[in-house]
Design an enzyme around this catalytic site. Structure first.
Site, PDB file in Angstrom:
ATOM      1  N   THR A 180      14.616  10.663  29.340  1.00 52.98           N
ATOM      2  CA  THR A 180      14.114   9.632  30.648  1.00 52.98           C
ATOM      3  C   THR A 180      14.286  10.457  31.826  1.00 52.98           C
ATOM      4  O   THR A 180      15.197  11.122  31.943  1.00 52.98           O
ATOM      5  CB  THR A 180      15.001   8.512  30.470  1.00 52.98           C
ATOM      6  OG1 THR A 180      14.973   7.913  29.001  1.00 52.98           O
ATOM      7  CG2 THR A 180      14.556   7.382  31.329  1.00 52.98           C
ATOM      8  N   LYS A 182      15.217  11.176  35.313  1.00 51.08           N
ATOM      9  CA  LYS A 182      16.492  10.724  36.059  1.00 51.08           C
ATOM     10  C   LYS A 182      16.553  11.534  37.561  1.00 51.08           C
ATOM     11  O   LYS A 182      16.205  12.481  37.661  1.00 51.08           O
ATOM     12  CB  LYS A 182      17.750  10.947  35.336  1.00 51.08           C
ATOM     13  CG  LYS A 182      18.033  10.346  33.716  1.00 51.08           C
ATOM     14  CD  LYS A 182      18.428   9.115  33.802  1.00 51.08           C
ATOM     15  CE  LYS A 182      18.355   8.532  32.294  1.00 51.08           C
ATOM     16  NZ  LYS A 182      18.757   7.109  32.482  1.00 51.08           N
ATOM     17  N   LYS A 184      17.396   7.308  37.615  1.00 52.57           N
ATOM     18  CA  LYS A 184      16.285   6.102  37.146  1.00 52.57           C
ATOM     19  C   LYS A 184      15.638   5.565  38.540  1.00 52.57           C
ATOM     20  O   LYS A 184      14.517   5.211  38.564  1.00 52.57           O
ATOM     21  CB  LYS A 184      17.308   5.048  36.659  1.00 52.57           C
ATOM     22  CG  LYS A 184      17.850   5.120  35.441  1.00 52.57           C
ATOM     23  CD  LYS A 184      18.919   4.176  35.194  1.00 52.57           C
ATOM     24  CE  LYS A 184      18.489   2.915  34.705  1.00 52.57           C
ATOM     25  NZ  LYS A 184      19.151   2.411  33.482  1.00 52.57           N
ATOM     26  N   LYS A 208       9.853   9.945  29.716  1.00 54.36           N
ATOM     27  CA  LYS A 208       9.676   8.492  29.765  1.00 54.36           C
ATOM     28  C   LYS A 208      10.185   7.823  31.132  1.00 54.36           C
ATOM     29  O   LYS A 208      11.250   8.338  31.862  1.00 54.36           O
ATOM     30  CB  LYS A 208      10.708   8.213  28.703  1.00 54.36           C
ATOM     31  CG  LYS A 208      11.000   6.462  28.807  1.00 54.36           C
ATOM     32  CD  LYS A 208      12.058   6.239  27.492  1.00 54.36           C
ATOM     33  CE  LYS A 208      12.186   4.772  27.666  1.00 54.36           C
ATOM     34  NZ  LYS A 208      12.878   4.226  28.826  1.00 54.36           N
ATOM     35  N   ASP A 210      11.878   4.842  32.973  1.00 57.03           N
ATOM     36  CA  ASP A 210      13.007   3.996  32.826  1.00 57.03           C
ATOM     37  C   ASP A 210      12.533   2.941  32.733  1.00 57.03           C
ATOM     38  O   ASP A 210      11.568   2.401  33.490  1.00 57.03           O
ATOM     39  CB  ASP A 210      14.306   4.335  33.634  1.00 57.03           C
ATOM     40  CG  ASP A 210      15.414   4.425  32.751  1.00 57.03           C
ATOM     41  OD1 ASP A 210      15.640   3.579  31.705  1.00 57.03           O
ATOM     42  OD2 ASP A 210      16.643   5.167  32.881  1.00 57.03           O
ATOM     43  N   GLU A 211      13.453   1.756  32.308  1.00 57.13           N
ATOM     44  CA  GLU A 211      12.966   0.467  31.913  1.00 57.13           C
ATOM     45  C   GLU A 211      12.863  -0.160  33.370  1.00 57.13           C
ATOM     46  O   GLU A 211      12.005  -1.085  33.601  1.00 57.13           O
ATOM     47  CB  GLU A 211      13.960  -0.255  31.374  1.00 57.13           C
ATOM     48  CG  GLU A 211      15.248  -0.597  31.945  1.00 57.13           C
ATOM     49  CD  GLU A 211      16.355   0.362  32.088  1.00 57.13           C
ATOM     50  OE1 GLU A 211      15.907   1.454  31.453  1.00 57.13           O
ATOM     51  OE2 GLU A 211      17.398   0.158  32.568  1.00 57.13           O
ATOM     52  N   HIS A 300      10.626  -0.472  25.402  1.00 58.92           N
ATOM     53  CA  HIS A 300      12.002  -0.564  25.670  1.00 58.92           C
ATOM     54  C   HIS A 300      12.697  -1.847  25.500  1.00 58.92           C
ATOM     55  O   HIS A 300      12.178  -2.694  26.155  1.00 58.92           O
ATOM     56  CB  HIS A 300      12.070   0.284  27.213  1.00 58.92           C
ATOM     57  CG  HIS A 300      13.623   0.335  27.621  1.00 58.92           C
ATOM     58  ND1 HIS A 300      13.842   1.798  27.938  1.00 58.92           N
ATOM     59  CD2 HIS A 300      14.810  -0.178  28.031  1.00 58.92           C
ATOM     60  CE1 HIS A 300      15.260   1.568  28.283  1.00 58.92           C
ATOM     61  NE2 HIS A 300      15.777   0.470  28.214  1.00 58.92           N
ATOM     62  N   LYS A 340      26.037   6.683  23.976  1.00 56.66           N
ATOM     63  CA  LYS A 340      26.851   5.842  24.818  1.00 56.66           C
ATOM     64  C   LYS A 340      26.764   4.467  24.531  1.00 56.66           C
ATOM     65  O   LYS A 340      27.678   3.711  25.013  1.00 56.66           O
ATOM     66  CB  LYS A 340      26.807   6.150  26.330  1.00 56.66           C
ATOM     67  CG  LYS A 340      25.336   6.004  26.869  1.00 56.66           C
ATOM     68  CD  LYS A 340      25.026   6.159  28.073  1.00 56.66           C
ATOM     69  CE  LYS A 340      23.422   5.709  28.504  1.00 56.66           C
ATOM     70  NZ  LYS A 340      23.132   5.943  29.970  1.00 56.66           N
TER      71      LYS A 340
END
Lengths: 490, 139
Positions: A180, A182, A184, A208, A210-211, A300, A340
């Site tokens: 993803t 970053k 974000k 990707k 991010d959401e 997601h 995580k």
């Protein structure tokens, strides 16, 4: 369990007694039928209920069946205009949850004709509609569901599926790799595309959004798509591989989402993504669009933790995964077990099996209470994302096998020698581990040595292991199967 | 550049001993192994030439390795890959595919950008080797 039936004073012996105006117990109204044998065409739900103090679990289970099907709080004569015995959901089993006093597993069967074909919105409006706010229950959780194949076949399922996705991407025999982008939030389109290019050129298959990357002031969506697709194509030319980046089309309306998806297609993207928060119907509409436009649909699961994480209340993610396979997504974030974010390894494997099985078997340790025939519905590629790194490659491959996207965001972009080096470290670690597994080596135990051996000739992998090799997130999971004595650990 | 298609392209080229172990893995799974050859490694060139049919009934990795040697002798400077097919219901596709031979020089690809109205670009990827010479004389 069946104490109520013995209650002679309130026993219902005739229709006249049953439909006399007033209030009856749900169990008396016909929503508790301990002898009921579910039909092969019934939809079955397993609820975990926590009745209020003094509420009989059987009555609570009957109330769940009643409130999720035809009942209201009082007797209504209009029931008698319908085939009400059939329409009533039947609670037919109540068992104590092993090791947790006050909680009960109850099974409820629903006749197929209660539901509209091809509509998860309709299923959920019944099964998790009013019932979760019902006062006599302190808490309720939808643990699992079984759908008859007749109902499964009213859904189109994933537009692409694991097999066809691999054929389109020309990538076989190993997990796919992603990351993803970053940070974000805050990157301009130009800077954002840089991260995408570096990651893909270094060896990842996907990058990707991010959401929460949609179309904010710092980067409007068209600008992101244009820069990202330049990065994707440039990386493809640099490696000779098909590459992709999940362009998030999540927006405030379906019209806007279709517009964004159409532009992604126009630019040649192989994949678009959407967030769970747009809702079941929105996702299903987008799935139909993807089917018509040869597009892979990445989901997601943003927001799911609000109702999936706590064991006593909400909806288990295994149920969400089943719904998503039916309404049709190609990728779904399903947990990492080692990263995580929340996830007991066995429970997470249960989610993966729901996504990938042709026929799911009962597996209580992994939280699967029902057999499920998927009726040749295509398979969903699970995505492991969140706090994972190259040093865990053996664990990830051992837990999840080949059909998974492993997403290393921080574990790629945070590499001390840069994003390309981070991507290369992950790809080398992955291929070395697949090679070793296929050679018959015991990767769960020999994994760290296999990685160290590869790091001898691959300096980016060495730097990754030196940086993150010892990082692990060992917290006790909250959502575990109650059929194992202690939560599983990696 | 090094084309990184296939399951193991980020590792050093596999030795025959390593290839044999992968072939044995495929055979033990019940997969059929085929050998495919091309001098047009465009990422979307799906249909490499088949060097014979997939070896459905061959249960011996050494036999497949022999075929790989034959392919290398015939096409020393082509890309050669091994592709394993799984006929299990609801798989019925390729499940492993890796390169076992590649040209000494890999000139790679040019990204062709065609500018269109707005800021839209159209992309195509062309292989320097394919553009320069006809099939069979490219590497």
């Amino acid at each position: 369990m069946n104490a109520l039936a013995k209650d002679a004073a309130t026993e219902i012996t005739t229709s006249t007694k049953r439909y006399k105006a007033g209030v009856l117990k749900y169990a008396q109204m016909g929503y508790w039928q301990p002898d009921y044998e579910p039909k092969r065409t019934d939809i079955i739900a397993l609820f975990r209920i926590t009745p209020q103090e003094g509420v009989d679990p059987v009555e609570a289970a009957a109330a769940v069946a009643g409130e999720s099907s035809t009942a209201t709080w009082t007797v209504v004569w209009t029931d008698r205009l319908t085939a009400c015995d059939m329409y009533r959901a039947k609670a037919y089993s109540v068992e104590p949850v092993p090791g947790i006093p006050g909680q009960w597993f109850c099974k409820v069967a629903y006749d197929l004709s209660l539901f509209e074909e091809g509509s998860i919105a309709n299923v959920t409006a019944s099964i998790i509609g009013n019932v979760f706010s019902f006062k006599p229950l302190k808490a309720a959780r939808l643990e699992d569901m079984q759908f008859p194949v007749a109902y499964v076949k009213t859904f189109r399922g994933p537009p692409t599926g694991i097999i066809v996705e691999r054929e389109r991407l020309d990538k076989f025999g190993r997990p796919l790799l992603g990351a993803t982008t970053k940070p974000k939030l805050g990157l301009s389109g130009r800077n954002y595309g840089r991260v995408v290019y570096e990651g893909l050129k270094g060896g990842l298959d996907f990058m990707k959004d991010d959401e929460n990357i949609n179309s904010q002031p710092f980067m409007h969506w068209r600008d992101r798509y244009l820069f990202v697709m330049d990065a994707v194509n440039k990386a493809s030319a640099a490696t000779g591989e098909v590459k992709g980046s999940y362009l998030n089309v999540t927006a405030g309306s379906m019209e806007e989402m279709y517009k964004r998806a159409a532009f992604a297609k126009e630019l040649g993207s192989v994949i678009v993504m959407v967030d769970l928060v747009v809702g079941y119907t929105g996702i299903q509409s987008l799935s139909n669009w993807c089917r018509d436009h040869d597009m892979i649909l990445h989901l997601h699961r943003a927001g799911h933790g609000t109702y999936t994480r706590q064991k006593n209340h909400g909806v288990s993610f295994r149920v969400i995964a089943k719904w998503m396979r039916m309404l049709g997504v190609d990728h779904i974030h399903a947990g990492t077990a080692v990263g995580k974010l929340e996830g007991d390894p066995a429970t997470v494997q249960g989610y993966y099996n729901v996504c990938r099985d042709a026929h799911t078997k009962v597996d209580l340790v992994r939280g699967i209470h029902f057999e499920q025939d998927w009726g040749a519905l295509r398979k969903v590629m699970p995505v492991a994302s969140g706090g994972i790194h190259a040093g865990q490659m053996h664990q990830l491959l051992d837990l999840f096998g080949d059909d998974v996207v492993l997403q290393f965001g921080g574990g790629t972009i945070g590499h001390p020698d840069g994003i390309q080096a981070g991507a290369t470290a992950n790809r080398v670690a992955l291929e070395a581990m697949v090679l070793a597994r296929n050679e018959g080596r015991d990767i769960a135990n020999e994994g760290p040595q296999i990685l160290r051996d590869a790091a001898r000739w691959c300096s980016p992998l060495k730097a990754a292991l030196d940086t993150w090799g010892d990082i692990s997130f060992n917290y006790t999971p909250t959502d575990t199967s109650d059929f194992v004595p202690t939560p599983t650990a990696v | 550049m090094r084309i990184t298609q296939g399951t193991f392209s980020y590792l050093p080229d596999l030795s025959d001993a390593q290839i044999t172990k992968q072939l044995q893995y495929a055979i033990d799974k019940g997969w059929a192994v085929g050998i495919e050859v091309t001098d047009d490694p465009h990422p979307r060139n799906t249909y490499w030439e088949m060097f014979g049919l997939p070896m459905f009934d061959l249960r011996d990795a050494a036999g497949i390795l022999l075929e790989i040697h034959n392919a290398r002798k015939t096409f020393p400077d082509h890309y050669i890959r091994v592709t394993a097919f799984d006929s299990t219901h609801q798989v019925e596709s390729v499940v492993l595919s890796f390169i076992v031979n590649r040209p000494k020089e890999e000139p790679g690809f040019r990204l062709v950008r065609t500018e269109e109205p707005g800021r839209t670009l159209r992309y195509s990827i062309e292989s320097y080797a394919v553009v320069a010479r006809p099939e069979g004389a490219r590497y």
